[in-house]
Design a protein around this motif. Structure first.
Motif, PDB file in Angstrom:
ATOM      1  N   THR A 171       0.824  -1.210   0.000  1.00  0.00           N
ATOM      2  CA  THR A 171       0.000   0.000   0.000  1.00  0.00           C
ATOM      3  C   THR A 171       0.860   1.264   0.000  1.00  0.00           C
ATOM      4  O   THR A 171       0.637   2.184  -0.800  1.00  0.00           O
ATOM      5  CB  THR A 171      -0.942   0.016   1.217  1.00  0.00           C
ATOM      6  OG1 THR A 171      -1.766  -1.148   1.193  1.00  0.00           O
ATOM      7  CG2 THR A 171      -1.817   1.254   1.214  1.00  0.00           C
ATOM      8  N   LEU A 172       1.852   1.301   0.866  1.00  0.00           N
ATOM      9  CA  LEU A 172       2.703   2.491   0.946  1.00  0.00           C
ATOM     10  C   LEU A 172       3.597   2.620  -0.280  1.00  0.00           C
ATOM     11  O   LEU A 172       3.953   3.740  -0.672  1.00  0.00           O
ATOM     12  CB  LEU A 172       3.530   2.458   2.236  1.00  0.00           C
ATOM     13  CG  LEU A 172       2.707   2.490   3.529  1.00  0.00           C
ATOM     14  CD1 LEU A 172       3.615   2.557   4.748  1.00  0.00           C
ATOM     15  CD2 LEU A 172       1.715   3.655   3.537  1.00  0.00           C
ATOM     16  N   ASP A 173       3.939   1.511  -0.906  1.00  0.00           N
ATOM     17  CA  ASP A 173       4.663   1.575  -2.176  1.00  0.00           C
ATOM     18  C   ASP A 173       3.842   2.313  -3.226  1.00  0.00           C
ATOM     19  O   ASP A 173       4.357   3.169  -3.946  1.00  0.00           O
ATOM     20  CB  ASP A 173       4.994   0.162  -2.685  1.00  0.00           C
ATOM     21  CG  ASP A 173       6.309  -0.364  -2.153  1.00  0.00           C
ATOM     22  OD1 ASP A 173       7.009   0.388  -1.456  1.00  0.00           O
ATOM     23  OD2 ASP A 173       6.632  -1.525  -2.440  1.00  0.00           O
ATOM     24  N   PHE A 174       2.556   1.975  -3.313  1.00  0.00           N
ATOM     25  CA  PHE A 174       1.701   2.628  -4.300  1.00  0.00           C
ATOM     26  C   PHE A 174       1.516   4.111  -3.979  1.00  0.00           C
ATOM     27  O   PHE A 174       1.459   4.948  -4.882  1.00  0.00           O
ATOM     28  CB  PHE A 174       0.356   1.913  -4.404  1.00  0.00           C
ATOM     29  CG  PHE A 174       0.366   0.769  -5.378  1.00  0.00           C
ATOM     30  CD1 PHE A 174      -0.085   0.945  -6.669  1.00  0.00           C
ATOM     31  CD2 PHE A 174       0.859  -0.477  -5.016  1.00  0.00           C
ATOM     32  CE1 PHE A 174      -0.062  -0.104  -7.587  1.00  0.00           C
ATOM     33  CE2 PHE A 174       0.889  -1.527  -5.914  1.00  0.00           C
ATOM     34  CZ  PHE A 174       0.431  -1.340  -7.215  1.00  0.00           C
ATOM     35  N   PHE A 175       1.423   4.449  -2.695  1.00  0.00           N
ATOM     36  CA  PHE A 175       1.359   5.868  -2.313  1.00  0.00           C
ATOM     37  C   PHE A 175       2.617   6.596  -2.792  1.00  0.00           C
ATOM     38  O   PHE A 175       2.540   7.710  -3.327  1.00  0.00           O
ATOM     39  CB  PHE A 175       1.239   6.011  -0.796  1.00  0.00           C
ATOM     40  CG  PHE A 175      -0.099   5.627  -0.225  1.00  0.00           C
ATOM     41  CD1 PHE A 175      -1.145   5.215  -1.037  1.00  0.00           C
ATOM     42  CD2 PHE A 175      -0.310   5.671   1.137  1.00  0.00           C
ATOM     43  CE1 PHE A 175      -2.378   4.868  -0.506  1.00  0.00           C
ATOM     44  CE2 PHE A 175      -1.537   5.330   1.688  1.00  0.00           C
ATOM     45  CZ  PHE A 175      -2.566   4.922   0.863  1.00  0.00           C
ATOM     46  N   PHE A 176       3.761   5.972  -2.585  1.00  0.00           N
ATOM     47  CA  PHE A 176       5.036   6.576  -2.989  1.00  0.00           C
ATOM     48  C   PHE A 176       5.113   6.730  -4.503  1.00  0.00           C
ATOM     49  O   PHE A 176       5.493   7.796  -5.006  1.00  0.00           O
ATOM     50  CB  PHE A 176       6.184   5.704  -2.477  1.00  0.00           C
ATOM     51  CG  PHE A 176       7.513   5.997  -3.120  1.00  0.00           C
ATOM     52  CD1 PHE A 176       8.200   7.166  -2.840  1.00  0.00           C
ATOM     53  CD2 PHE A 176       8.078   5.091  -4.010  1.00  0.00           C
ATOM     54  CE1 PHE A 176       9.426   7.440  -3.438  1.00  0.00           C
ATOM     55  CE2 PHE A 176       9.301   5.355  -4.607  1.00  0.00           C
ATOM     56  CZ  PHE A 176       9.976   6.532  -4.324  1.00  0.00           C
ATOM     57  N   TYR A 177       4.736   5.677  -5.226  1.00  0.00           N
ATOM     58  CA  TYR A 177       4.810   5.731  -6.691  1.00  0.00           C
ATOM     59  C   TYR A 177       3.927   6.843  -7.259  1.00  0.00           C
ATOM     60  O   TYR A 177       4.253   7.430  -8.294  1.00  0.00           O
ATOM     61  CB  TYR A 177       4.385   4.391  -7.299  1.00  0.00           C
ATOM     62  CG  TYR A 177       5.375   3.276  -7.132  1.00  0.00           C
ATOM     63  CD1 TYR A 177       6.742   3.511  -7.221  1.00  0.00           C
ATOM     64  CD2 TYR A 177       4.955   1.970  -6.888  1.00  0.00           C
ATOM     65  CE1 TYR A 177       7.659   2.488  -7.066  1.00  0.00           C
ATOM     66  CE2 TYR A 177       5.867   0.934  -6.733  1.00  0.00           C
ATOM     67  CZ  TYR A 177       7.219   1.199  -6.819  1.00  0.00           C
ATOM     68  OH  TYR A 177       8.115   0.183  -6.666  1.00  0.00           O
ATOM     69  N   SER A 178       2.814   7.134  -6.611  1.00  0.00           N
ATOM     70  CA  SER A 178       1.935   8.196  -7.100  1.00  0.00           C
ATOM     71  C   SER A 178       2.440   9.578  -6.689  1.00  0.00           C
ATOM     72  O   SER A 178       2.188  10.574  -7.392  1.00  0.00           O
ATOM     73  CB  SER A 178       0.515   7.982  -6.590  1.00  0.00           C
ATOM     74  OG  SER A 178       0.460   8.093  -5.180  1.00  0.00           O
ATOM     75  N   ALA A 179       3.147   9.653  -5.567  1.00  0.00           N
ATOM     76  CA  ALA A 179       3.581  10.951  -5.042  1.00  0.00           C
ATOM     77  C   ALA A 179       4.672  11.600  -5.886  1.00  0.00           C
ATOM     78  O   ALA A 179       4.709  12.834  -6.010  1.00  0.00           O
ATOM     79  CB  ALA A 179       4.070  10.791  -3.603  1.00  0.00           C
TER      80      ALA A 179
END
Length: 205
Positions: free
Chosen positions: A87-95
């Motif tokens: 989940t936090l990986d996807f947050f990072f990739y979008s940020a």
């Protein structure tokens, strides 16, 4: 595309470090959260024009992403840890694309939208198949030991991080890099859908 080839090279030293750090009481989830904080720091740095600081923090984020898995393997893998990791990986990739759009909206906003849309397509194909794979008891270790079924593709973690680092190193290249990688992600998403359809048909469900 390169993740499976790099795993045999990076996993052994990370696993040794994970064993050492596990003895200190450090937990995988704490490393995951620290890495996420570094990733959000990278996005803030890029959005405010400090791209070299962003580059460093992206590297810290990715190191933590590898180390948390090594710590989990040295102690005990949990569903919570796997959930936080992806989940936090996807947050990072979008940020990161969003940060470039904020930094220079006139030049970067539309390329960032195209890149984020391609990430959405790729991530949807990836996560939807992982759910069906779990339901059908499908497993793989092609990408190393994961908390969910990891269906490979042209655009994976290694390629994405190389892209982010290059963007941070040469911000003026962001539009061309974003459009180019978006095209690769769309092809990767299509390939993942075809692979998923084939695999699920073979289950007979």
């Amino acid at each position: 595309m390169f993740d499976a080839h790099l795993r045999p090279l990076i996993d052994p030293p990370l696993n040794r470090l994970g064993l050492i750090l596990a003895g200190t009481g450090l937990t995988a989830n704490s490393v995951t959260l620290a890495g996420f904080a570094a990733g959000m720091g990278a996005a803030i740095a890029i959005a405010t024009g400090h791209t070299l600081i962003g580059l460093f923090l992206i590297a810290v984020n990715r190191f933590a992403d590898g180390l948390d898995g090594a710590l989990a393997r040295a102690t005990a893998k949990t569903d919570l840890g796997g959930y936080l990791d992806i989940t936090l990986d996807f947050f990072f990739y979008s940020a990161i694309p969003l940060a470039f759009a904020i930094q220079d909206p006139a030049s970067n906003a539309l390329p960032a939208v195209a890149l984020l849309a391609s990430f959405y397509a790729n991530g949807s194909a990836f996560l939807a198949f992982a759910i069906m794979a779990e339901k059908n008891k499908l497993t793989t270790d092609a990408q190393g030991s994961k908390s969910l079924y990891y269906i490979g593709g042209l655009a994976e973690g290694t390629e994405t991080i190389a892209l982010f680092l290059l963007m941070a190193l040469v911000p003026a290249w962001f539009p061309a890099l974003a459009y180019g990688f978006a095209a690769i992600c769309v092809v990767s998403a299509g390939a993942r859908v075809l692979i998923g359809v084939k695999a699920l048909r073979q289950t007979g469900r």
